[in-house]
Design an enzyme around this catalytic site. Structure first.
Site, PDB file in Angstrom:
ATOM      1  N   HIS A  67       0.827  -1.199   0.000  1.00 24.48           N
ATOM      2  CA  HIS A  67       0.000   0.000   0.000  1.00 24.48           C
ATOM      3  C   HIS A  67       0.863   1.251   0.000  1.00 24.48           C
ATOM      4  O   HIS A  67       2.032   1.212   0.381  1.00 24.48           O
ATOM      5  CB  HIS A  67      -0.944   0.026   1.206  1.00 24.48           C
ATOM      6  CG  HIS A  67      -0.240  -0.033   2.520  1.00 24.48           C
ATOM      7  ND1 HIS A  67       0.173  -1.224   3.074  1.00 24.48           N
ATOM      8  CD2 HIS A  67       0.149   0.929   3.392  1.00 24.48           C
ATOM      9  CE1 HIS A  67       0.761  -0.996   4.233  1.00 24.48           C
ATOM     10  NE2 HIS A  67       0.772   0.308   4.447  1.00 24.48           N
ATOM     11  N   CYS A 171       1.835   2.386  12.205  1.00 28.62           N
ATOM     12  CA  CYS A 171       2.834   1.912  11.247  1.00 28.62           C
ATOM     13  C   CYS A 171       3.266   3.089  10.378  1.00 28.62           C
ATOM     14  O   CYS A 171       2.623   4.144  10.410  1.00 28.62           O
ATOM     15  CB  CYS A 171       2.278   0.771  10.390  1.00 28.62           C
ATOM     16  SG  CYS A 171       0.971   1.267   9.246  1.00 28.62           S
TER      17      CYS A 171
END
Length: 642
Positions: A67, A171
């Site tokens: 992603h 993250c």
């Protein structure tokens, strides 16, 4: 927003051709491109690989989620790929792949939807159904069904009923792993009967933010993050700190460890100090937190600029002037870096981060531009503060007005509409309304200060230093600090010297008192006094707060009197300080008379210590010298006089 808006049948490949990770990413990205979701295929693939270089996006369970937020994305989407034979991704072979394409400035709603999909993948049954799905429409329906079942489950009859935990996940890109770890912790908590609140530090900002009450009531704390997390909020509590990947794979173990009391205290500071600071902060009006947010970001520019200019003076007062016989090229460089660069940014940074505190990220640019307008228009520090509040509250107003705009325009709002309109409003008000009167006030104040001599200068120094010591972080202290910084921005450095006296004397005076009058303090207080020497010398006034909180009627007057006398002497001697923070570390190079300045601080500290010694009652100590069989210990019992 429903899942079907970003996961469509045309973006589902149930029989991948790719056999390697590189081929997989190319196949998925090219499918997105051919379906019209990208406008720069190469840019998007470059951003995907940049994310992979940080931490590979395989998450276990045979799943990988490559992603990226990329300028190459035309509209947010997810493409799913399935390989029944499996593809070696990084360290493991995966069967399910979800490539998330998010625009560089995707709206909050889009990113929440993308993140929500990743949480469904934590369910083993759900993953099995994806493997067995016959066509793309069945896959879409599986996600739709999962979305409908998102309900709160009561866990009253579970193993750890009544226990509470808090957690933080994050993250690097804040899209998938952040929310998968949060979901894993919630699922494990539900299974074990634990109540848990998880803060997610995702790409859309902090969601489900932990409050101090949440942290205080928690039986354990888990931080599963690969990005920087503010650990100061946890005080001296034990924290289990781990990676976001462990949060996904070992959530149950982490929760059981937290319940059993495992973890590390990451903040070893004085807990009483932190509690006192928090109480002081909660009592302050919101306006002070906004101002102090701006000041905290501004201070490094002030200190760095002041020290560089002070060093340039070591080559001669006029060494930076090309027309002077003292001219030195290196001194000129220091003067440019300190004065033309660092000092020029002080007010814009102040205004920008006041606006940021009020209106979040969209307020930063309007605030800084408004601060620069204040600098150019002569309204200086005070004008910069006003610009910050104008920009910040303009952003808040615009957010309410634009709340109902079409979804297609939401991604433009934080990067175009909000900052553009707020910048125009702020700049207009600063230019046509604020600058002229504030410039006149600045000039009048500057003229008055420059004309202060004798008893007037002593009175001002005593007043500023006394205010600084009075509530150590409260509104009176903030008022004095703001005045000193305003004068500093106008190149008047004497008030800064008096203010630092007022900030250093309380902790140093108290530390000296714990040394000279040991019978007036408990063992714990005497130990804290040793730390106060270092903190006071570093201009960290907060070291005095626990002492003042425990005995305000004696400590606070002593602090004010000692500071006021030291500050008055400092102003009477005409001592200036070109770096208004840093304590003993900046005095040798930033003060025009370092030795006399240190004498002023010592005089104030000695007076404070002596007053405390006279006012405080002694602590009576008795000893029970009875030897214990277990270890022949001598027990010291300290009883404070009431």
């Amino acid at each position: 927003m429903m899942t079907s808006s970003v996961l469509r049948p045309e973006n589902i490949i149930l029989d991948l051709v790719a056999e390697t990770k590189e081929d997989l990413i190319n196949e998925l990205a090219e499918k997105l491109n051919s379906n019209g979701y990208l406008h720069d295929l190469e840019q998007f693939k470059q951003d995907i690989w940049a994310r992979e270089d940080q931490v590979p996006t395989e998450v276990g369970f045979g799943i990988a989620i490559p992603h990226a937020k990329s300028a190459g994305v035309k509209s947010p989407a997810i493409i799913m790929g399935r390989s029944l034979s499996g593809i070696k991704y990084s360290s493991e072979t995966c069967n399910l792949f979800f490539m998330i394409a998010a625009g560089k400035d995707s709206s909050t709603e889009h990113l929440k939807t993308l993140s929500k999909i990743s949480t469904f993948l934590m369910d083993e049954t759900f993953r099995a159904k994806l493997i067995l799905a016959k066509d793309s429409h069945e896959v879409v329906q599986l996600f739709a069904n999962a979305e409908e079942k998102m309900v709160q489950v009561d866990a009253n009859d579970k193993k750890y009923f009544g226990k509470k935990l808090v957690g933080v996940t994050g993250c690097p890109t804040g899209i998938a792993h952040t929310f998968m770890a949060a979901e894993a912790l919630k699922n494990a908590a539900e299974e074990l009967g634990v109540q848990i609140k998880v803060q997610t530090n995702g790409s859309t900002g902090i969601q489900n933010r932990l409050t101090q009450e949440d942290i205080d009531e928690a039986d354990g704390i888990i931080v599963a993050a690969d990005v920087k997390v503010d650990m100061d909020v946890f005080g001296d509590r034990k924290v289990i700190k781990t990676s976001v990947k462990n949060g996904i794979h070992h959530a149950k173990d982490l929760i059981e460890d937290a319940i059993s009391g495992k973890g590390t205290v990451l903040n070893q500071g004085n807990n009483k100090l932190k509690e006192a600071k928090e109480k002081t902060r909660l009592k302050q009006p919101k306006i002070y937190s906004h101002i102090m947010n701006g000041v905290s970001f501004m201070i490094p520019f002030v200190v760095a600029g002041g020290i560089l200019i002070a060093i340039s003076f070591m080559f001669g007062i006029h060494a930076s002037d090309p027309n002077s016989s003292e001219y030195n090229a290196f001194a000129a460089f220091l003067g440019t870096a300190g004065g033309s660069a660092a000092f020029a940014l002080m007010v814009p940074v102040l205004a920008g981060y006041i606006a940021y505190s009020i209106g979040d990220r969209p307020g930063l640019a309007p605030g800084m531009i408004g601060g620069m307008m204040a600098t150019l228009g002569g309204s200086g520090f005070l004008g910069g503060m006003i610009a910050g509040f104008i920009a910040g509250y303009t952003i808040l107003g615009l957010k309410k007005i634009l709340k109902g705009i079409p979804e297609s325009l939401q991604s433009l709002s934080p990067v175009l509409i909000l900052p553009l309109v707020a910048t125009f409003v702020t700049a207009f008000i600063m230019h046509f309304v604020i600058n002229s009167p504030m410039a006149w006030i600045n000039e009048s104040l500057q003229g008055w200060l420059n004309g202060l001599t004798g008893s007037n200068a002593i009175l001002l120094g005593a007043l500023l230093a006394g205010m600084m010591a009075s509530d150590m972080g409260g509104p009176i202290n903030k008022t004095a600090s703001a005045f000193g910084l305003a004068m500093f921005a106008n190149h008047i450095y004497e008030p800064s010297a008096a203010l630092m006296v007022g900030g250093m004397v309380p902790p140093l005076g108290i530390a000296l008192a714990t040394t000279l009058f040991k019978n007036k303090f408990s063992l714990e207080e005497r130990n804290a006094g040793k730390a106060a020497y270092i903190m006071g010398a570093s201009f960290i006034t907060e070291a005095a707060i626990p002492f003042a909180a425990s005995d305000p009627l004696r400590i606070i007057p002593a602090n004010i009197i000692g500071s006021a006398i030291g500050g008055g002497i400092c102003m009477a001697l005409g001592i200036s300080l070109q770096a208004p923070h840093g304590g003993i570390f900046v005095i040798p190079i930033a003060a025009n008379s370092p030795l006399l300045y240190i004498v002023c601080i010592l005089i104030g500290s000695i007076i404070t210590a002596c007053i405390i010694g006279v006012l405080k009652k002694p602590v009576y100590r008795t000893q029970d010298n009875t030897s214990e069989k277990s270890g022949n210990k001598t027990v010291a019992i300290e009883i404070k006089a009431v």
